[in-house]
Design an enzyme around this catalytic site. Sequence first.
Site, PDB file in Angstrom:
ATOM      1  N   ASP A 118       3.517   9.448  -0.601  1.00  0.00           N
ATOM      2  CA  ASP A 118       2.356   8.641  -0.222  1.00  0.00           C
ATOM      3  C   ASP A 118       2.168   7.544  -1.254  1.00  0.00           C
ATOM      4  O   ASP A 118       2.344   7.790  -2.451  1.00  0.00           O
ATOM      5  CB  ASP A 118       1.104   9.547  -0.192  1.00  0.00           C
ATOM      6  CG  ASP A 118       0.130   9.133   0.913  1.00  0.00           C
ATOM      7  OD1 ASP A 118       0.106   7.941   1.246  1.00  0.00           O
ATOM      8  OD2 ASP A 118      -0.585  10.010   1.426  1.00  0.00           O
TER       9      ASP A 118
ATOM     10  N   HIS B 192       0.816  -1.219   0.000  1.00  0.00           N
ATOM     11  CA  HIS B 192       0.000   0.000   0.000  1.00  0.00           C
ATOM     12  C   HIS B 192       0.845   1.263   0.000  1.00  0.00           C
ATOM     13  O   HIS B 192       0.361   2.338  -0.321  1.00  0.00           O
ATOM     14  CB  HIS B 192      -0.924   0.005   1.225  1.00  0.00           C
ATOM     15  CG  HIS B 192      -2.022  -1.010   1.122  1.00  0.00           C
ATOM     16  ND1 HIS B 192      -3.312  -0.666   0.817  1.00  0.00           N
ATOM     17  CD2 HIS B 192      -2.014  -2.354   1.252  1.00  0.00           C
ATOM     18  CE1 HIS B 192      -4.063  -1.759   0.780  1.00  0.00           C
ATOM     19  NE2 HIS B 192      -3.300  -2.805   1.036  1.00  0.00           N
TER      20      HIS B 192
HETATM   21  P1  ADQ Z   1      -2.892   5.863   4.968  1.00  0.00           P
HETATM   22  O1  ADQ Z   1      -1.491   6.266   5.219  1.00  0.00           O
HETATM   23  O2  ADQ Z   1      -3.704   5.609   6.162  1.00  0.00           O
HETATM   24  O3  ADQ Z   1      -3.016   4.610   4.009  1.00  0.00           O
HETATM   25  P2  ADQ Z   1      -4.757   7.417   3.191  1.00  0.00           P
HETATM   26  O4  ADQ Z   1      -4.772   6.731   1.894  1.00  0.00           O
HETATM   27  O5  ADQ Z   1      -4.830   8.884   3.090  1.00  0.00           O
HETATM   28  O6  ADQ Z   1      -3.486   7.089   4.077  1.00  0.00           O
HETATM   29  O7  ADQ Z   1      -5.995   6.918   4.003  1.00  0.00           O
HETATM   30  C1  ADQ Z   1      -6.399   7.536   5.192  1.00  0.00           C
HETATM   31  C2  ADQ Z   1      -7.825   7.121   5.511  1.00  0.00           C
HETATM   32  O8  ADQ Z   1      -8.119   7.475   6.853  1.00  0.00           O
HETATM   33  C3  ADQ Z   1      -8.838   7.801   4.632  1.00  0.00           C
HETATM   34  O9  ADQ Z   1      -9.867   6.908   4.322  1.00  0.00           O
HETATM   35  C4  ADQ Z   1      -9.369   8.934   5.507  1.00  0.00           C
HETATM   36  O10 ADQ Z   1     -10.695   9.277   5.263  1.00  0.00           O
HETATM   37  C5  ADQ Z   1      -9.230   8.357   6.880  1.00  0.00           C
HETATM   38  N1  ADQ Z   1      -8.933   9.410   7.866  1.00  0.00           N
HETATM   39  C6  ADQ Z   1      -7.821  10.142   7.966  1.00  0.00           C
HETATM   40  N2  ADQ Z   1      -7.928  11.018   8.965  1.00  0.00           N
HETATM   41  C7  ADQ Z   1      -9.123  10.814   9.499  1.00  0.00           C
HETATM   42  C8  ADQ Z   1      -9.816  11.407  10.591  1.00  0.00           C
HETATM   43  N3  ADQ Z   1      -9.302  12.380  11.331  1.00  0.00           N
HETATM   44  N4  ADQ Z   1     -11.031  10.929  10.878  1.00  0.00           N
HETATM   45  C9  ADQ Z   1     -11.564   9.949  10.157  1.00  0.00           C
HETATM   46  N5  ADQ Z   1     -10.980   9.362   9.137  1.00  0.00           N
HETATM   47  C10 ADQ Z   1      -9.770   9.782   8.822  1.00  0.00           C
HETATM   48  C11 ADQ Z   1      -2.073   3.732   3.373  1.00  0.00           C
HETATM   49  C12 ADQ Z   1      -1.076   4.414   2.460  1.00  0.00           C
HETATM   50  C13 ADQ Z   1      -1.798   5.252   1.415  1.00  0.00           C
HETATM   51  C14 ADQ Z   1      -2.784   4.379   0.646  1.00  0.00           C
HETATM   52  C15 ADQ Z   1      -3.656   3.604   1.602  1.00  0.00           C
HETATM   53  C16 ADQ Z   1      -4.530   2.597   0.878  1.00  0.00           C
HETATM   54  O11 ADQ Z   1      -0.195   5.231   3.200  1.00  0.00           O
HETATM   55  O12 ADQ Z   1      -0.881   5.836   0.517  1.00  0.00           O
HETATM   56  O13 ADQ Z   1      -3.597   5.218  -0.140  1.00  0.00           O
HETATM   57  O14 ADQ Z   1      -2.892   2.882   2.539  1.00  0.00           O
HETATM   58  O15 ADQ Z   1      -3.771   1.779   0.062  1.00  0.00           O
END
Ligand code: ADQ
Length: 762
Positions: free
Chosen positions: A375, A168
């Site tokens: 990311d 990921h």
């Molecule tokens: P993450 O590093 O967790 O994922 P991201 O893809 O942005 O990063 O996902 C974050 C998730 O958490 C989103 O669904 C978002 O809505 C939720 N989220 C964040 N802050 C929040 C908050 N304060 N309250 C509620 N929800 C919140 C890892 C990798 C990414 C990749 C994903 C999926 O780092 O690059 O996109 O896996 O493969």
Amino acid sequence: MSSQRLVVVANRLPLRIRRSGAAWQAAPSPGGLVAALAPIAADLDAQWIGWAGANPGPDEAGRRALLDSWERDRGFIAVDLPADLVERYYDGYANSTLWPLLHGFPGRVRLDRETWLAYRDANQRFADRIVERYQPGDRIWVHDYHLALVPQLVRERLPDATIGFFLHIPFPSAEIFKILPERERLLRGLLGADLVAFQTHAHLHDFRRAVLEILGLETGMDRVDLGDRSVALAALPIGIVVGEWERRLASRKVQSVIRARREAPDRLRTIIAVDRLDDTKGIPERLRAFRQLLRTRPEWHGRVQLVQVAVPSRERIPRYAELRRTVSELVGEVNGEFATADWNPVVYLRRSVEPAELTALYATADVGWVAPLRDGMNLVAKEYVACQAGESGVLVLSEFAGAAQELGEAIRVNPYDVDGSADAIHRALTMPEPERRDREAALLARVTRNDAPAWARRFLDELRSAARDGRRDGPPNAGPPSELLERGRAAAERAFWLDYDGSLVAIAPRPADAVPTPAALAVLRRLAADPSTHVALLSGRARSELERWFGEIPGLWLAAEHGVVIRDPIGREWRPLHGGLDAQWKVAVRPTLEHFADRAPGSSIEEKEFGLAWHYRLAEPELGAFLASELVALLHRQLAGTDLVALSGRKVVEVRFGWANKGDAALAIREGMPEPEFELALGDDRTDEDLFERLPETALTLRVGSGPTRARYRVPDPAAAIAILDRLAETRPSVKPMRVPDVARQLAGSGAAASRSGSRWP
Ligand code: ADQ
């Protein structure tokens, strides 16, 4: 269908278990992986193996009861990890070593042997759980950097299992990945899978390069060849479950919040930012850029607001606690500098917000500002686009997010560039409505088309073909069965067709270093001394070298330069397999090879009597492989219409006669022999495949090492090959008088080789 079960394996289960007062409770696990995958896993009726986030403690019976109900009702199977192991494996190796390293921040990496051992231990526990629950036909889908060793650990116990892996987060450049002392183990761990998939082509490319530089394995665009099987590689960008956001967006509750906000009389322009509190997400950089916007463009004072939502994570790691402080301070500074009694420039929500609230926040923001320093994908960017359906919000997106590869209609920013980012926000806030609508509509179409279910379908399709095609590359490393060797040992009349380099001795960095080992010489002597065993050494080497090393072994046939010339064991005379031995062409071809030798430091030219070779084993691997394909293409053009060919072998490009062929050389020798009762051919590269092809089907063909082959059996290395020859050389009932002279005479008189030779070769 039970035979097609899907087993998802991730560090965490979609739910985590928490102690609340005297009871255990379930709470959703945070983060992008669970957000994208949990709904799909439920739809596919998948089992899910992962850590439940709490260890045995007080009221173990209560905890167990809750976990059992998860397993029964939802197919969630918990892996228990003792608290001290979690600390070293999860906070330690996974998040203090791999996370910063794979994101390309070597300065933030902690290297520590203790945490590595814990990582191995934890991966073993996951693998044990998988093996314990495995049913034939299961598809095992392993997720992310926490579990890089799991594919290989499972493969060792379940050689036929279908195993996929998805990373990921990014894969870094080979230079950075190489920093890890455990780099080789990690790559081997991943290559236990049938399919290894990444978020973007760039990550896939970097992985291929690491495999080449660290394991020395040349890879195809989408495949790594391991010999007895191959591993497919794919770039499959993850999506979001668009349907869930649409449903929430349409709900009455969310719609009324949206309406109220839009209709508020003192409505500000809003910018939304949502992140896990992680130092890859670029939160301080964003706050500084926002401060810069307010410093340089006072017209926005009192008119714009940044809503920063940040959910704390991994807080036991000092880096994360420090980031939390930095962000709080920066928010305080920006607000302190610009706020008025009626206006707060930054609203900071340091907590997890409910999905409905998040939906409304995305839907009512004029700008979605996604600014990671690096990311894998970034789902927030896609969530913002989905919640703007029918509206005209502008996405400002870091070029270092995987999502930037897909979402071309966003405004791209370099998050390190404070001024550039401030300008981009100004541009987003002032963009004309029609342009905003066009961009959003195009982005929405992409996000919808490549949503999470489509991503999962694609992964599972790729996995199915990878598992099917990956095993086609020939026999496993097990070698021929004992009975066959026993029969070979007892056979009356035998023939052995043996390659030398890579088959009887290991490949050395320089060809001159690959001298015969005592074991190789001893077994050749013993076999060739047997009167009813014909032994031929068929090599790509020049005859002078073969003569120097093997010339004195009684009874041994030698074929040099892939069979261009053959020496019989009695008269010890070299004869060509074919007429027309002209070496003039080397004058014209040599400069081409020299040019490539100049371009790749460490590479060199080998001059044979009838051939030329460019070796690049000591050159930088990626440059070597790149130049090799260029050279082959160039030589193809240069040699068109001649009887010469350019062939690429193991770290070598060779020019030689197209008709020279180990298979034909063997047949020429074989013509003068009685039909052997037992026949063995040994080889390790493409030129030996000619041999395997020409011999009768009954021959015991044996490939040494990796690579696709038509051989019936395979052994891992020359030592294993010699062990087999040793068994066949064991004392056996002596049979029949010596026949070598007859064969040699026939070859010299009427056989294929001599009839074409004239008397050019003494
Ligand atoms: P993450 O590093 O967790 O994922 P991201 O893809 O942005 O990063 O996902 C974050 C998730 O958490 C989103 O669904 C978002 O809505 C939720 N989220 C964040 N802050 C929040 C908050 N304060 N309250 C509620 N929800 C919140 C890892 C990798 C990414 C990749 C994903 C999926 O780092 O690059 O996109 O896996 O493969």
